[in-house]
Write a protein that holds these residues in place. Structure first.
Motif, PDB file in Angstrom:
ATOM      1  N   LYS B 168       0.848  -1.201   0.000  1.00  0.00           N
ATOM      2  CA  LYS B 168       0.000   0.000   0.000  1.00  0.00           C
ATOM      3  C   LYS B 168       0.888   1.257   0.000  1.00  0.00           C
ATOM      4  CE  LYS B 168      -2.452   0.712   3.793  1.00  0.00           C
ATOM      5  NZ  LYS B 168      -2.308   2.082   4.266  1.00  0.00           N
ATOM      6  N   ASP B 169       1.919   1.249   0.843  1.00  0.00           N
ATOM      7  CA  ASP B 169       2.805   2.407   0.945  1.00  0.00           C
ATOM      8  C   ASP B 169       3.635   2.599  -0.315  1.00  0.00           C
ATOM      9  OD1 ASP B 169       1.807   2.758   3.416  1.00  0.00           O
ATOM     10  OD2 ASP B 169       3.605   2.127   4.522  1.00  0.00           O
ATOM     11  N   SER B 170       4.134   1.486  -0.847  1.00  0.00           N
ATOM     12  CA  SER B 170       4.983   1.643  -2.031  1.00  0.00           C
ATOM     13  C   SER B 170       4.161   2.134  -3.220  1.00  0.00           C
ATOM     14  CB  SER B 170       5.728   0.342  -2.353  1.00  0.00           C
ATOM     15  OG  SER B 170       4.854  -0.605  -2.900  1.00  0.00           O
ATOM     16  N   ASP B 171       2.887   1.667  -3.285  1.00  0.00           N
ATOM     17  CA  ASP B 171       2.015   2.153  -4.368  1.00  0.00           C
ATOM     18  C   ASP B 171       1.772   3.659  -4.241  1.00  0.00           C
ATOM     19  OD1 ASP B 171       1.827  -0.303  -5.480  1.00  0.00           O
ATOM     20  OD2 ASP B 171      -0.245  -0.714  -4.854  1.00  0.00           O
ATOM     21  N   ALA B 172       1.431   4.092  -3.016  1.00  0.00           N
ATOM     22  CA  ALA B 172       1.144   5.518  -2.792  1.00  0.00           C
ATOM     23  C   ALA B 172       2.405   6.345  -3.033  1.00  0.00           C
ATOM     24  CB  ALA B 172       0.612   5.744  -1.389  1.00  0.00           C
ATOM     25  N   ALA B 173       3.555   5.831  -2.590  1.00  0.00           N
ATOM     26  CA  ALA B 173       4.817   6.545  -2.797  1.00  0.00           C
ATOM     27  C   ALA B 173       5.104   6.671  -4.291  1.00  0.00           C
ATOM     28  CB  ALA B 173       5.965   5.821  -2.101  1.00  0.00           C
ATOM     29  N   PHE B 174       4.820   5.569  -5.018  1.00  0.00           N
ATOM     30  CA  PHE B 174       5.102   5.616  -6.452  1.00  0.00           C
ATOM     31  C   PHE B 174       4.163   6.571  -7.180  1.00  0.00           C
ATOM     32  CE2 PHE B 174       5.589   4.439 -10.832  1.00  0.00           C
ATOM     33  CZ  PHE B 174       6.962   4.305 -10.914  1.00  0.00           C
ATOM     34  N   ASP B 175       2.879   6.591  -6.764  1.00  0.00           N
ATOM     35  CA  ASP B 175       1.929   7.543  -7.363  1.00  0.00           C
ATOM     36  C   ASP B 175       2.467   8.969  -7.230  1.00  0.00           C
ATOM     37  OD1 ASP B 175       0.170   5.640  -8.167  1.00  0.00           O
ATOM     38  OD2 ASP B 175      -1.265   5.933  -6.527  1.00  0.00           O
ATOM     39  N   ALA B 176       2.969   9.286  -6.032  1.00  0.00           N
ATOM     40  CA  ALA B 176       3.492  10.640  -5.789  1.00  0.00           C
ATOM     41  C   ALA B 176       4.781  10.871  -6.569  1.00  0.00           C
ATOM     42  CB  ALA B 176       3.726  10.850  -4.300  1.00  0.00           C
ATOM     43  N   ALA B 177       5.569   9.800  -6.717  1.00  0.00           N
ATOM     44  CA  ALA B 177       6.863   9.934  -7.399  1.00  0.00           C
ATOM     45  C   ALA B 177       6.716  10.162  -8.895  1.00  0.00           C
ATOM     46  CB  ALA B 177       7.715   8.688  -7.150  1.00  0.00           C
ATOM     47  N   THR B 178       5.493  10.008  -9.424  1.00  0.00           N
ATOM     48  CA  THR B 178       5.321  10.226 -10.865  1.00  0.00           C
ATOM     49  C   THR B 178       5.364  11.703 -11.232  1.00  0.00           C
ATOM     50  OG1 THR B 178       2.926  10.176 -10.635  1.00  0.00           O
ATOM     51  CG2 THR B 178       3.989   8.116 -11.285  1.00  0.00           C
TER      52      THR B 178
END
Lengths: 232, 272
Positions: B168-178
């Motif tokens: 869940k965290d890595s997905d949210a982090a990746f969304d922001a990292a885009t």
């Protein structure tokens, strides 16, 4: 590449950061909202008749007696509210000026994609609401601009004021503006205090709409009942 | 049926017999330099293919201007694949135009033949105009320098399973990292606030274990820097997220606020 900048106005190191100002705005707003809930409940006492309304009004002034003397509680509430209003106003003006500095030259063409009427009218709406509150206190608390004057009972002032359709319309416009102010304000405060997330976003939004609508209707009930003769 | 087929065949058979491209009127912000006053100038382009990107259409205009001996319109661009964040102009009052994408990925089929299109640079004190449509976005670099990094020794990549990160965290982090740092959020914001950009970085690094040691200092310093650069304050209107080519959500802003207030309570202060 060296670029020579046009007169670039950057503020000195911000002493108070913009997010802190927003937090001040959110907390002072919440204090005022809590007061508004108590206020609308009190207003509905008008439906219980003159005596109940006047004695409620008297009770507000003597809450805590005899433990605390005279109008102590009332004045504490008034001072907390005044502090909240001043803090809210300070944060708003400060952020407004920051926004003006951040874009001195606007777009020739600008189209809004997401902003609501409520969020667009936060600043001027707030100014109108502030003007209304001053009139409202002079009318119903001090009686300065009320036909019945300050010697009258609160109930008499209420009836005298709202029998005038212009007063009721001004009141209605202000309260509807207040409702919209709260709709965006509640959502914005939740964001500012870091309590929103993707999962809660919809709930917060729906709560803000529901709460603002209910409060607005609560406030509109008494003046229109007076205007249409249901309360006299 | 037969008649239509015949008509189509004849039109295919004689290319150029009729113009199939779009004719457009462009009103473009022309400004010689940072300290010169600019103005909107009207140009006409003809026979623009609906399959061209917006930047290719500007290339056509510039070729035309060069042939006429005029100064071509300056605009930023690099990858033209929607991933570098260099291109970005205000098109008809919307950051990157009517589609939620980058200017290079916006195609002329989003417009109709005969349209008038207004093209302006991002407008913000912190993004001064260099020339015409090109603005200086180095304020974003300085916000990143203030805390948008993690301090770890580099070298051989560590074993991936050594530091578990919840999905869940890595997905949210990746969304922001885009976030590609294009500046559309600032351009679209009525307050010219860079909150969505900073929030995306704070969210991206704040959600992964590697970002934890500097989490409090990061948010405090990045917010102080964005205020210092002269960006406006956030009023949670949502124009930013709706204009973001990567669809960074408003949730990131709430997370930044949460982290910032926590960091201030914990005693973190911006370094001067």
């Amino acid at each position: 590449m060296t670029v020579e900048h046009a007169q670039r106005r950057t503020p000195k190191v911000a002493k108070t950061n913009s997010v802190f100002k927003k937090a001040v705005m959110a907390v002072s707003g919440i204090i005022m909202v809590l007061y508004l809930i108590a206020h609308v409940v009190g207003n509905l006492k008008a439906f219980s008749g003159a005596e109940a309304f006047n004695s409620y009004s008297g009770w507000i002034r003597t809450v805590g007696n005899p433990a605390v003397p005279g109008q102590t509680t009332l004045w504490i509430i008034r001072l907390v509210l005044l502090a909240a209003v001043v803090a809210h106003f300070w944060a708003a003006v400060s952020l407004w000026r920051q926004a003006k500095r951040a874009r001195p030259q606007g777009y020739v063409t600008k189209k809004a994609v997401a902003q609501s009427y409520a969020s667009r009218t936060m600043r001027w709406g707030g100014v109108i609401i502030a003007a209304f509150i001053i009139y409202h206190i002079l009318d119903l608390t001090t009686g300065t601009v009320n036909a019945e004057g300050f010697d009258s009972t609160p109930y008499d002032r209420l009836v005298a004021s709202f029998q005038n359709p212009f007063v009721t319309i001004f009141y209605a416009i202000s309260v509807i503006l207040l409702g919209m102010h709260l709709r965006h304000g509640i959502w914005s405060a939740t964001q500012t205090l870091g309590q929103s997330n993707r999962r809660r976003e919809k709930t917060v939004s729906l709560f803000a709409i529901g709460f603002a609508t209910l409060l607005t209707l609560g406030f509109l009930l008494v003046p229109f009942s007076v205007l249409f003769g249901l309360i006299d | 049926m037969t008649a239509t087929d015949g008509a189509m065949r004849s039109s295919v058979g004689t290319p150029g017999a009729e113009k199939r491209g779009m004719n457009l009127t462009l009103r473009i912000w022309r400004q010689q330099g940072p300290s010169v006053k600019g103005k909107m100038v009207t140009y006409k382009v003809t026979d623009i293919s609906p399959d061209m990107s917006f930047l290719e259409m500007l290339d056509v205009l510039n070729e035309q201007l060069i042939l006429q001996g005029d100064d071509p319109v300056a605009f930023d661009h690099d990858c033209r694949e929607g991933i570098c964040g260099m291109c970005g102009v205000m098109i008809n009052g919307q950051a990157h135009g009517p589609q939620q994408t980058t200017t290079c990925q916006l195609h002329m089929r989003s417009f109709a033949d005969g349209d008038t299109i207004d093209v302006e640079p991002w407008r913000a004190t912190a993004f001064p105009v260099i020339k015409d449509l090109a603005v200086d976005r180095r304020a974003f670099d300085r916000i990143i320098q203030a805390g948008g990094y993690i301090s770890v020794p580099t070298g051989t990549a560590p074993e991936a399973h050594a530091t578990p990160v919840p999905k869940k965290d890595s997905d949210a982090a990746f969304d922001a990292a885009t976030c590609i740092g294009c500046g559309a959020c600032v351009a679209a914001c009525p307050n010219a606030s860079s909150m969505l950009f900073t929030a995306a970085k704070v969210t991206h690094l704040g959600l992964v274990p590697q970002g934890q040691p500097e989490r409090d200092d990061r948010v405090v310093n990045m917010v102080a820097q964005q205020d210092y650069e002269g960006f406006g304050g956030c009023t949670n209107i949502g124009e930013c997220s709706a204009s973001c080519p990567k669809g960074i959500s408003m949730e990131t802003i709430s997370r930044l606020n949460h982290d910032l207030l926590g960091a201030l309570r914990a005693g973190a202060r911006p370094k001067s």
